[in-house]
Each structure stands twice: as structure tokens, then as C-alpha cells.
Enzyme design. Structure first.
Site, PDB file in Angstrom:
ATOM      1  N   GLY A 198       0.798  -1.232   0.000  1.00 50.80           N
ATOM      2  CA  GLY A 198       0.000   0.000   0.000  1.00 50.80           C
ATOM      3  C   GLY A 198       0.828   1.278   0.000  1.00 50.80           C
ATOM      4  O   GLY A 198       0.319   2.352   0.317  1.00 50.80           O
ATOM      5  N   ARG A 235     -26.256  19.383  -0.684  1.00 57.23           N
ATOM      6  CA  ARG A 235     -26.551  20.721  -0.176  1.00 57.23           C
ATOM      7  C   ARG A 235     -27.881  20.653   0.568  1.00 57.23           C
ATOM      8  O   ARG A 235     -28.651  19.703   0.396  1.00 57.23           O
ATOM      9  CB  ARG A 235     -26.647  21.712  -1.327  1.00 57.23           C
ATOM     10  CG  ARG A 235     -25.293  21.972  -1.984  1.00 57.23           C
ATOM     11  CD  ARG A 235     -25.430  22.871  -3.194  1.00 57.23           C
ATOM     12  NE  ARG A 235     -25.898  24.206  -2.808  1.00 57.23           N
ATOM     13  CZ  ARG A 235     -26.179  25.160  -3.695  1.00 57.23           C
ATOM     14  NH1 ARG A 235     -26.072  24.913  -5.000  1.00 57.23           N
ATOM     15  NH2 ARG A 235     -26.576  26.356  -3.290  1.00 57.23           N
ATOM     16  N   HIS A 236     -28.143  21.621   1.406  1.00 59.20           N
ATOM     17  CA  HIS A 236     -29.471  21.764   2.015  1.00 59.20           C
ATOM     18  C   HIS A 236     -30.500  21.916   0.897  1.00 59.20           C
ATOM     19  O   HIS A 236     -30.147  22.272  -0.243  1.00 59.20           O
ATOM     20  CB  HIS A 236     -29.483  23.004   2.900  1.00 59.20           C
ATOM     21  CG  HIS A 236     -29.005  24.236   2.183  1.00 59.20           C
ATOM     22  ND1 HIS A 236     -29.819  24.963   1.318  1.00 59.20           N
ATOM     23  CD2 HIS A 236     -27.785  24.823   2.146  1.00 59.20           C
ATOM     24  CE1 HIS A 236     -29.116  25.943   0.814  1.00 59.20           C
ATOM     25  NE2 HIS A 236     -27.877  25.898   1.283  1.00 59.20           N
ATOM     26  N   ASN A 275     -32.209  31.457  -1.154  1.00 54.92           N
ATOM     27  CA  ASN A 275     -31.879  31.020  -2.524  1.00 54.92           C
ATOM     28  C   ASN A 275     -32.895  31.622  -3.502  1.00 54.92           C
ATOM     29  O   ASN A 275     -32.519  32.121  -4.566  1.00 54.92           O
ATOM     30  CB  ASN A 275     -31.940  29.490  -2.652  1.00 54.92           C
ATOM     31  CG  ASN A 275     -30.799  28.766  -1.937  1.00 54.92           C
ATOM     32  OD1 ASN A 275     -30.914  27.603  -1.592  1.00 54.92           O
ATOM     33  ND2 ASN A 275     -29.687  29.465  -1.728  1.00 54.92           N
ATOM     34  N   GLY A 286     -25.636  33.799   1.942  1.00 52.43           N
ATOM     35  CA  GLY A 286     -25.448  33.745   3.394  1.00 52.43           C
ATOM     36  C   GLY A 286     -26.752  33.640   4.155  1.00 52.43           C
ATOM     37  O   GLY A 286     -27.680  32.948   3.758  1.00 52.43           O
ATOM     38  N   ARG A 307     -31.064  25.804   7.709  1.00 53.69           N
ATOM     39  CA  ARG A 307     -31.449  25.112   6.479  1.00 53.69           C
ATOM     40  C   ARG A 307     -30.868  23.705   6.355  1.00 53.69           C
ATOM     41  O   ARG A 307     -31.478  22.849   5.715  1.00 53.69           O
ATOM     42  CB  ARG A 307     -31.125  25.971   5.252  1.00 53.69           C
ATOM     43  CG  ARG A 307     -29.677  26.431   5.111  1.00 53.69           C
ATOM     44  CD  ARG A 307     -29.634  27.611   4.112  1.00 53.69           C
ATOM     45  NE  ARG A 307     -28.322  28.110   3.751  1.00 53.69           N
ATOM     46  CZ  ARG A 307     -27.611  28.980   4.470  1.00 53.69           C
ATOM     47  NH1 ARG A 307     -28.057  29.415   5.626  1.00 53.69           N
ATOM     48  NH2 ARG A 307     -26.450  29.424   4.029  1.00 53.69           N
ATOM     49  N   GLU A 337     -21.616  27.690   6.215  1.00 54.76           N
ATOM     50  CA  GLU A 337     -21.260  28.245   4.914  1.00 54.76           C
ATOM     51  C   GLU A 337     -20.152  29.286   5.032  1.00 54.76           C
ATOM     52  O   GLU A 337     -20.003  29.945   6.081  1.00 54.76           O
ATOM     53  CB  GLU A 337     -22.513  28.863   4.261  1.00 54.76           C
ATOM     54  CG  GLU A 337     -22.318  29.458   2.862  1.00 54.76           C
ATOM     55  CD  GLU A 337     -21.738  28.510   1.818  1.00 54.76           C
ATOM     56  OE1 GLU A 337     -20.743  27.808   2.109  1.00 54.76           O
ATOM     57  OE2 GLU A 337     -22.264  28.474   0.690  1.00 54.76           O
ATOM     58  N   PHE A 386     -16.147  42.892  -5.826  1.00 49.14           N
ATOM     59  CA  PHE A 386     -16.828  41.972  -6.731  1.00 49.14           C
ATOM     60  C   PHE A 386     -15.854  41.491  -7.817  1.00 49.14           C
ATOM     61  O   PHE A 386     -15.771  40.304  -8.123  1.00 49.14           O
ATOM     62  CB  PHE A 386     -18.035  42.678  -7.361  1.00 49.14           C
ATOM     63  CG  PHE A 386     -18.890  41.768  -8.182  1.00 49.14           C
ATOM     64  CD1 PHE A 386     -19.827  40.939  -7.568  1.00 49.14           C
ATOM     65  CD2 PHE A 386     -18.761  41.712  -9.569  1.00 49.14           C
ATOM     66  CE1 PHE A 386     -20.618  40.081  -8.325  1.00 49.14           C
ATOM     67  CE2 PHE A 386     -19.540  40.857 -10.321  1.00 49.14           C
ATOM     68  CZ  PHE A 386     -20.475  40.040  -9.703  1.00 49.14           C
ATOM     69  N   HIS A 427     -23.268  23.244   2.701  1.00 48.68           N
ATOM     70  CA  HIS A 427     -23.495  24.400   1.833  1.00 48.68           C
ATOM     71  C   HIS A 427     -22.590  24.359   0.605  1.00 48.68           C
ATOM     72  O   HIS A 427     -21.579  23.661   0.593  1.00 48.68           O
ATOM     73  CB  HIS A 427     -23.255  25.670   2.639  1.00 48.68           C
ATOM     74  CG  HIS A 427     -24.029  25.689   3.929  1.00 48.68           C
ATOM     75  ND1 HIS A 427     -25.260  26.269   4.046  1.00 48.68           N
ATOM     76  CD2 HIS A 427     -23.758  25.135   5.149  1.00 48.68           C
ATOM     77  CE1 HIS A 427     -25.722  26.098   5.287  1.00 48.68           C
ATOM     78  NE2 HIS A 427     -24.815  25.414   5.972  1.00 48.68           N
TER      79      HIS A 427
END
Lengths: 424, 424
Positions: B8, B213-214, B220, B226, B264, B284, B306, B349
Site C-alpha cells: 500500500g 446541499r441543504h 436562494n 449567506g 437550512r 457556509e 466583486f 453548503h
């Protein structure tokens, strides 16, 4: 525990208990020596420990029984999670008895042996012992050393170390000369693996840890919590003074500086002539939606939260932010690395320092969020065999107090704070 | 690495490289078998590996030289940090040569031996080998097994395991039958201790990890990031459907569910009939000041941020929040515990799942923040000896897409996303 006298068993036991307690895992050490003194074996001579000393053996047997009984009560009545039976457990026969007892009570046994043939190390342990053990209270130091060596000899004749083949069905860890060599066998549970990793990282070289909050910040002046502001004029003065304070405390010793990733700790460290390291895990407790507010604003805007936090400051988690418990969990790798390192100076934040301080000084969880850690003060921790010595130096530079007492939104010089313990 | 064939070594090497790379530590494996095939020793018979086969020895010697040369170039030219020399290194003489080479080049050597006398384990490794090794491509499987056993025999005759006394000056780890017993000697640096703790926690029992994911959340639907909102109606539908999806994938196997501390994920897990555990570390990625905003609002209010995030999404840290790198660091204990556990279903998340997925699937750092992990989809990971197999099941319940492509603030079905790799 398994090991001859003066192999650091109690030191290791206490470190483990402190570490687990800090992580909110109920842990307790049952030191058979303490029970032996209760059972009538106080201030024994070396003969007391001879394998053929009938009276000695009876008292020692009784001591183990008392320790084990208390241990079992603690498991069942106090929801104990990790108990350490701190005794020599030097023969396979004794260990089989412990094993059977555990298995009958659905307790997962792990044997941790401290084995040592480094004579300097043993000598240092004995020197420590003769000044701290109640067995030698009031004795002449040289005579105590002599008696202790003879006492060890009584055990050597019957001692059976853990063996890789003979004991291969057991869960065990052997630490050889502290952690120079480590043998690990059949580690199966999460807790076992955490404990093993912890003891693997221990060392006993002399060293110090210094703690300081960042210098006074603009937010401190404005009574705001959190944020990422610069230092105030007085905060900068502290940063300029810090190299001198540190030098006076360290002498010429080298050290490494750890800061958080926030501006105010970096600014505080900027004049220090040492290697520096930034840790995200050292960032201040995240106040979530309350970040950037004053306590007065929080009390007005989130009165229920404000009250809930005062009632259980350790558990209270800011909306979208953290609790003290959360901070402790993210500090765990920091503590692990601190155990591995030598001289370290940590420049970080009030809540984070309270958690680090609580680890070294064994501050109970419910008290740790209320410990007073003032600005412009350098704290020095000196880990010793049976505790940590603390000293503090105040820089002669005024700063606001950011201490908030229970039941008020005012900050100021604490009248009823939990004083930081200075010995543990 | 040190060890006989079929112990191994390559499996362990690859795991270590994957783990370190995920933690942003440059690591690379140099497999001497691959160099041997390049050097003219492809499809060798067992005799090739006999200690007295002159031609075999010449080619094997050349292969080691090539591997070591590449390794040194990688250290110096590519800023390598941890190189693994994946070879049997079966004699003390060979290891002394490696040691000398390291010392001359200021490289810290650590020997990691995989020692195994569990015949079932060896047999399983050989079975794996004969189907994956280029040495036996196109061979009859039974014949390949036979040749492989003979090849191992050639090494057994000269093999010298690491020894606790003879090799006590070396930094080494001996893994005995995977990690049933582990011997650790002179571990000194932080990286060494991390690697040791990692390999201590590896196991090779068959198991699966499921990721989800939730369910779709109210945020959403509102395109907000967030927050801590409840599930939407469709999200609740997914939560109700999840037990069936999971049962179809697991059969009757038992598992444990891990969620974050946010509403969530708890709501998504609420109908699952398994033991559940909450981890703060699974929360998250913290968007700091942008928490609760839409991407369009962020683009308008923080245009520079951004843009910076799009340019280097892995490194970009939200003001007062986290970067993907920060999330990886706080996920490290989760990965360690995942390695120790058997069947686990993680409900968490988008950003957190991208990081976990990147670990198992070896996704390069710069790509991991762009991997598409859609809502209402159950992902199954099956760790195998040389990689991880992935399969996905989509619940037939519509949900918005939260995928944001580079250079736009729009979210929607990804046109140019990084598809999640399904084999590694």
C-alpha cells in the site's frame, strides 16, 4: 497510566485532563498516591514499596480499590467521560485486573505508558518530586532523593513494560523518553486519537509564552466591538514600546510572534524584530450582526440577546457570529502547535486571549469569558512540571478599559471582574 | 517510503500528496516503478527483481537515479516542499544512500514504512495491483498474481525493516497492518507531525460518503447569499424525499449524518432516521459585510471587491468574512475525522461542499470555487485504492440554480462552469 515512579505520569495525566476539560470533555485524574496517603501510607520509607512488604502491600491495595471506586462513581454519577487512573500499574497482572474491571463496566480502556531511560530526565523528575510530593514534605532534600531512588528500585524488580507483541490486543500508547519515540497500538475511537496526538506533541524543554492584546484601537476609543480598525495614538505608542518590554522579559532569547489577520494586531507587532506568523484562527470572536456596535446599541437593538449573553456568556453565540465555545474549537490547532513550539509571543484579542489563558491556567469554562485581560499589558506564562507560572508587566501607557461587567452595557475599570489567576 | 511490494505504499503516498496539496502545501510523489518502466524495465518477469539479476539491477538503479534527479529539480526549480520517493527502499544500505543525499541537499528526511503480515490485506493489494499496474497490462490475472508473489519473494530475502533501536537516530514512522500499530520516532517538525497524524487515521475498510446541499432556501429564491433562512416549499419537499434517496443508495447500511449549525441544513436532515451531528466547521463560507446581499447588490455596492473575487475566488476574503482558503483550513479537522469514519452523509453548503469535493476528487485549488454542485442532488463518493468513484442522483424536485458565472452578477444554470469531476 503505566510507568515507574518519576516518569512524568502525573504531569502527563494533568496535561490531558486540562486539555480535555478545556474542550468541554469531562475528564478527571484519580491519583492512587493520594489515596495511599489517605489509606495510611503517608511519608512511607522505601521498604514500604517492596513487593514482599505485607503491610505496604495491603495499604497500597486498599488505595487502588478506593481510587477505582471513586472513579466508577464519577463515571456513573457525574457523567464522567475520560478518567485517568494515575498509578504505576507496573505488572501485567495488575493491568489485566484493570482491563477486566473496565470491560465489565463498558469502559473503553487505553493504556498510556511513560517509559524513560534518559537518566537526566529521571533525575530532573525526582528533583521536582522531592520538592512537591507530600511524601517528602519537611524531609532533607538529599535524603528524600536517596529514599526515592530506593523506592524506584522496588518497582524496577517487578516492572513489566507494555510490549508490541504480548500486548497487541490492547489499545495502548508507549511514550519513550517523553515523545522521542511513540508506539501506538489499536487506537480506535476519536477521543483516543485526539489524546494520542496531544501527548505526541508534548515536550518538556524550558520555554515561555507571552500574551498581549493589540494596542488600543480606534474602535476601543469609540466603545465599538469587532471591526478592523487601526490603532489609536496611544495604541501606536504601545506598539513602539513593545520591543523594549519584550526584550526585558526575554533577555536575549529568540522567539516567534503570532498575530491574527486583523489590522490592529499587525500594527502592534510591526516594530518587533522577530519572525512573525499570521493566524486566521487568532481573529477576534465574531460578533455577527453586532459587529461594529457599542454594548449600549446592542442592549437597545437586541435586548434579549444582550441578556442571554450575560446569562451564559460561554455558550451565547452572536447572531451570525460566534460563541466562546466556537472560539475554543477553532483555537484547538493553535494550542496543539503551542505545545510543540518553544518561545512564542501571541498578539491577539480580548476573547481569544481569555480562551488561551483559560487553557494554560485551568480557568473553569463559565469564568473564562469574564477574566480581565487589560490593554497595554504583557503577560508571561512559564509552563512548569505541575502548573504554569504567570507574571505581568504593564506598559506605562494609558488605555481605555474594554471590560464590560455583567448586567450593564457600560465598559470601564472592572469592579467585579474575575481576576486572571496567576498560579495554577 | 519503505516497504515490500503490495504493502500500500503508493496508496499512502497518493493520499498524503492529495491531503497536502489540498492544504496548499506543494507535494509530489516520485514513483520509482514508473521510472523503471521508462528506463527499459516494463513488463518484467519475477527474475528481473532478483538481487543477483545484473541487467535488472542496472535498470532499477537507473530508475532510482532518474526519480531522485527529478525530485531534486522539483525541489529547487518548482519550490517543492514535500516529495515522496515511492519505492521499496528495502535495505539499510539504500536508505543510508537516500539519507546522505537528503542531508547534502538540506532536505529533512522522514522514512515511512508500511509493514504488513496480514495475508488477506496483502492478497487484496495484489488483486488491485494486477488490474491497475501497467506491469501486468493484458496479462492473464492468475498468471499475474503468480508472478507478483514471486516478485515479492525476491525482495523478502533482502528486506530490512526499520528498527526501533538500530534506526533510532532517524525520523521515521512504521505503519503496521495499515494503522493497527504505529511506531513513531523523532518527529520534530510541524509538517512531519501533521503527516503522521494523517496516516495514523487512515483506514481501508470499504465505506461511502454522501454529500448534499441543504434543500432550496428562502434566501436562494431571493438570490441572497449567506443568512440563516428556512427552506422554501420545494426545499422542504427535498427534505421529505431525502430519506428515500439515501436508502436507495445505501441499501440497509448504517450511516451518520453531519450537518452545519445553520437552520437550512438541520431542516433538510430532519426526516432522516440516522444519528445526527452538528459541526460549526460545516457552516457556509462567511460573506462578512456582504452577508444577506444579492450578487447584483454586491456588484453595485462593492464593485472592486466583486471584481477581485472573480479574479481570484480561492484567495478573495470577504470584508469581515472568509475566503475559500479560510474554509479549507477550518475543514481540516472534518477531513481528518472523515478519514477515520465509515459511512457518513454530509448535508452542508455550496462553498463548503466544493472544498470537501476538491479534497476527495483532487480538484486544483483555482478551479474548486467554480465547481458546479447543484441543489436537490445527492452525491455518492466511494473511496477506492487509487482514487474515488463518484455517482450522483438528482431528486426530481425543481430548484433555482445558485451558480454565478465569472464576470456577471447573474445566477442561473451554468453555461461555462467547471463540471464536477466524477473520477480521480
Amino acid at each position: 497510566m503505566v510507568g515507574l515512579p518519576a516518569r512524568g505520569k502525573s504531569f502527563i495525566s494533568q496535561k490531558i485532563v486540562r486539555y480535555l476539560s478545556w474542550l468541554s470533555i469531562r475528564a478527571k485524574c484519580f491519583n492512587v498516591g493520594n489515596y495511599r496517603r489517605l489509606a495510611g501510607g503517608s511519608k512511607p520509607n522505601a521498604e514500604f514499596f517492596a513487593p514482599d512488604n505485607i503491610e505496604g502491600q495491603r495499604i497500597r491495595e486498599k488505595a487502588v480499590q478506593m481510587a477505582v471506586e471513586d472513579m466508577m462513581n464519577w463515571f456513573y454519577e457525574d457523567d464522567g467521560v475520560v478518567a485517568i487512573l494515575d498509578a504505576t500499574n507496573s505488572t501485567r497482572q495488575r493491568r489485566d485486573w484493570v482491563l477486566k474491571l473496565c470491560r465489565e463496566n463498558a469502559i473503553e480502556p487505553m493504556f498510556l505508558e511513560s517509559w524513560c531511560d534518559d537518566q537526566d530526565l529521571i533525575f530532573r523528575n525526582i528533583s521536582e518530586m522531592k520538592t512537591t510530593s507530600p511524601d517528602y514534605e519537611g524531609c532533607d532534600p538529599d535524603a528524600a532523593t536517596q529514599v526515592f531512588y530506593e523506592r524506584i528500585e522496588k518497582y524496577v524488580s517487578v516492572y513489566q513494560p507494555l510490549e508490541e507483541v504480548l500486548d497487541k490486543e490492547l489499545t495502548f500508547v508507549r511514550l519513550i523518553n517523553v515523545a522521542e519515540q511513540v508506539v501506538i497500538n489499536r487506537i480506535e475511537t476519536y477521543l483516543e486519537s485526539r489524546i494520542v496526538f496531544y501527548v505526541m506533541n508534548l515536550h518538556i524543554k524550558p520555554r515561555c509564552i507571552w500574551l498581549s492584546r493589540h494596542g488600543e484601537s480606534v474602535y476601543n476609543l469609540e466603545k465599538k466591538i469587532g471591526g478592523d480598525s487601526h490603532l489609536s495614538t496611544r495604541g501606536m505608542e504601545y506598539a513602539r514600546k513593545l520591543p523594549e518590554l519584550v526584550r526585558e522579559s526575554t533577555g536575549d532569547a529568540n522567539l516567534t510572534v503570532w498575530t491574527s489577520t486583523l489590522v490592529r494586531t499587525g500594527e502592534t507587532a510591526q516594530f518587533l524584530p522577530y519572525k512573525q506568523l499570521q493566524w486566521k484562527a487568532l481573529d477576534e470572536l465574531d460578533a455577527g450582526v453586532c459587529d461594529g456596535m457599542t454594548y449600549e446599541e446592542i442592549e437597545k437593538e437586541y435586548p434579549e440577546d444582550f441578556k442571554a449573553r450575560d446569562e451564559d456568556k460561554y455558550e451565547y453565540r452572536y447572531r451570525g457570529g460566534e460563541s466562546y465555545r466556537d472560539v475554543v474549537i477553532r483555537l484547538e490547532p493553535i494550542i496543539m502547535e503551542l505545545e510543540r513550539q518553544e518561545n512564542i509571543l501571541i498578539i491577539t484579542h480580548q476573547a481569544v486571549l481569555r480562551c488561551i489563558y483559560a487553557y494554560f491556567m485551568n480557568v473553569p469554562q463559565q469564568e473564562s469569558p469574564w477574566v480581565s485581560i487589560p490593554l497595554h499589558t504583557l503577560i508571561k506564562l512559564e509552563p512548569r512540571a505541575y502548573g504554569t507560572k504567570v507574571s505581568t508587566v504593564k506598559a506605562d501607557i494609558p488605555a481605555v478599559s474594554t471590560y464590560k461587567e455583567k448586567g450593564t452595557s457600560k465598559v470601564g475599570e472592572p469592579a467585579h471582574c474575575t481576576p486572571a489567576p496567576t498560579i495554577c
